[in-house]
Motif scaffolding. Structure first.
Motif, PDB file in Angstrom:
ATOM      1  N   ASP A  12       0.825  -1.210   0.000  1.00 48.13           N
ATOM      2  CA  ASP A  12       0.000   0.000   0.000  1.00 48.13           C
ATOM      3  C   ASP A  12       0.857   1.257   0.000  1.00 48.13           C
ATOM      4  O   ASP A  12       0.565   2.218  -0.722  1.00 48.13           O
ATOM      5  N   VAL A  13       1.888   1.263   0.810  1.00 51.06           N
ATOM      6  CA  VAL A  13       2.791   2.417   0.850  1.00 51.06           C
ATOM      7  C   VAL A  13       3.488   2.581  -0.492  1.00 51.06           C
ATOM      8  O   VAL A  13       3.643   3.693  -1.005  1.00 51.06           O
ATOM      9  N   TYR A  14       3.892   1.482  -1.073  1.00 54.04           N
ATOM     10  CA  TYR A  14       4.568   1.536  -2.368  1.00 54.04           C
ATOM     11  C   TYR A  14       3.639   2.095  -3.444  1.00 54.04           C
ATOM     12  O   TYR A  14       4.071   2.887  -4.293  1.00 54.04           O
ATOM     13  N   LYS A  15       2.358   1.712  -3.418  1.00 59.23           N
ATOM     14  CA  LYS A  15       1.407   2.258  -4.388  1.00 59.23           C
ATOM     15  C   LYS A  15       1.294   3.776  -4.240  1.00 59.23           C
ATOM     16  O   LYS A  15       1.225   4.495  -5.234  1.00 59.23           O
ATOM     17  N   THR A  16       1.280   4.239  -3.006  1.00 55.50           N
ATOM     18  CA  THR A  16       1.209   5.677  -2.756  1.00 55.50           C
ATOM     19  C   THR A  16       2.443   6.382  -3.308  1.00 55.50           C
ATOM     20  O   THR A  16       2.340   7.450  -3.931  1.00 55.50           O
ATOM     21  N   ILE A  17       3.599   5.789  -3.091  1.00 59.14           N
ATOM     22  CA  ILE A  17       4.844   6.380  -3.607  1.00 59.14           C
ATOM     23  C   ILE A  17       4.820   6.442  -5.128  1.00 59.14           C
ATOM     24  O   ILE A  17       5.180   7.461  -5.728  1.00 59.14           O
ATOM     25  N   VAL A  18       4.360   5.371  -5.766  1.00 59.73           N
ATOM     26  CA  VAL A  18       4.304   5.341  -7.229  1.00 59.73           C
ATOM     27  C   VAL A  18       3.335   6.402  -7.746  1.00 59.73           C
ATOM     28  O   VAL A  18       3.635   7.115  -8.711  1.00 59.73           O
TER      29      VAL A  18
END
Length: 135
Positions: A12-18
């Motif tokens: 989820d955090v990675y999706k936000t970063i992307v």
């Protein structure tokens, strides 16, 4: 269960970063093309027929804007490749039960984003210097 929660949270955090990186790319691309167009309009309509003072500023500005656009387009391509690499790394970490590894492309992508933003700022600065010296 803790590993599953960690993996879900990490994803989820990675999706936000992307999403943030993609939005940065879009904003840099829009602003760069706007200022490039603005500089052309300024040169056509507001500068006399004689050669303006410090013409190198406008040429430098265009170079910085075009470099920023190129880096942003490269960032789009790298972002796509990096997403594919992350999916492969995630699948591999599930199979081998090892820690989830981040892709090396991610670091190049972040560097590319910083550079494109820096070149945008340099282009704006040189455009400002050109306008300031001619008016």
């Amino acid at each position: 269960q803790e590993t599953q929660l960690y993996n879900k949270y990490s994803a989820d955090v990675y999706k936000t970063i992307v999403l943030n990186i993609e939005n940065l790319d879009k904003n840099v691309l829009a602003m760069t093309t706007f200022f490039l167009g603005l500089s052309l309009i300024f040169l056509i309509y507001f500068v006399d027929d004689e050669i303006p003072m410090r013409i190198v500023y406008i040429y430098s500005s265009w170079s910085f804007f075009l470099t920023s656009i190129t880096l942003t387009m490269l960032s789009f391509i790298l972002g796509w490749k990096e997403n594919e690499a992350q999916i492969d790394n995630y699948r591999e970490s599930l199979i081998t039960k090892e820690e989830f590894k981040t892709s090396k492309i991610r670091y190049v992508l972040i560097y590319c984003n910083y550079l494109s933003l820096s070149y945008l700022i340099l282009g704006i600065t040189y455009l400002y210097l050109f306008v300031k010296t001619n008016f």
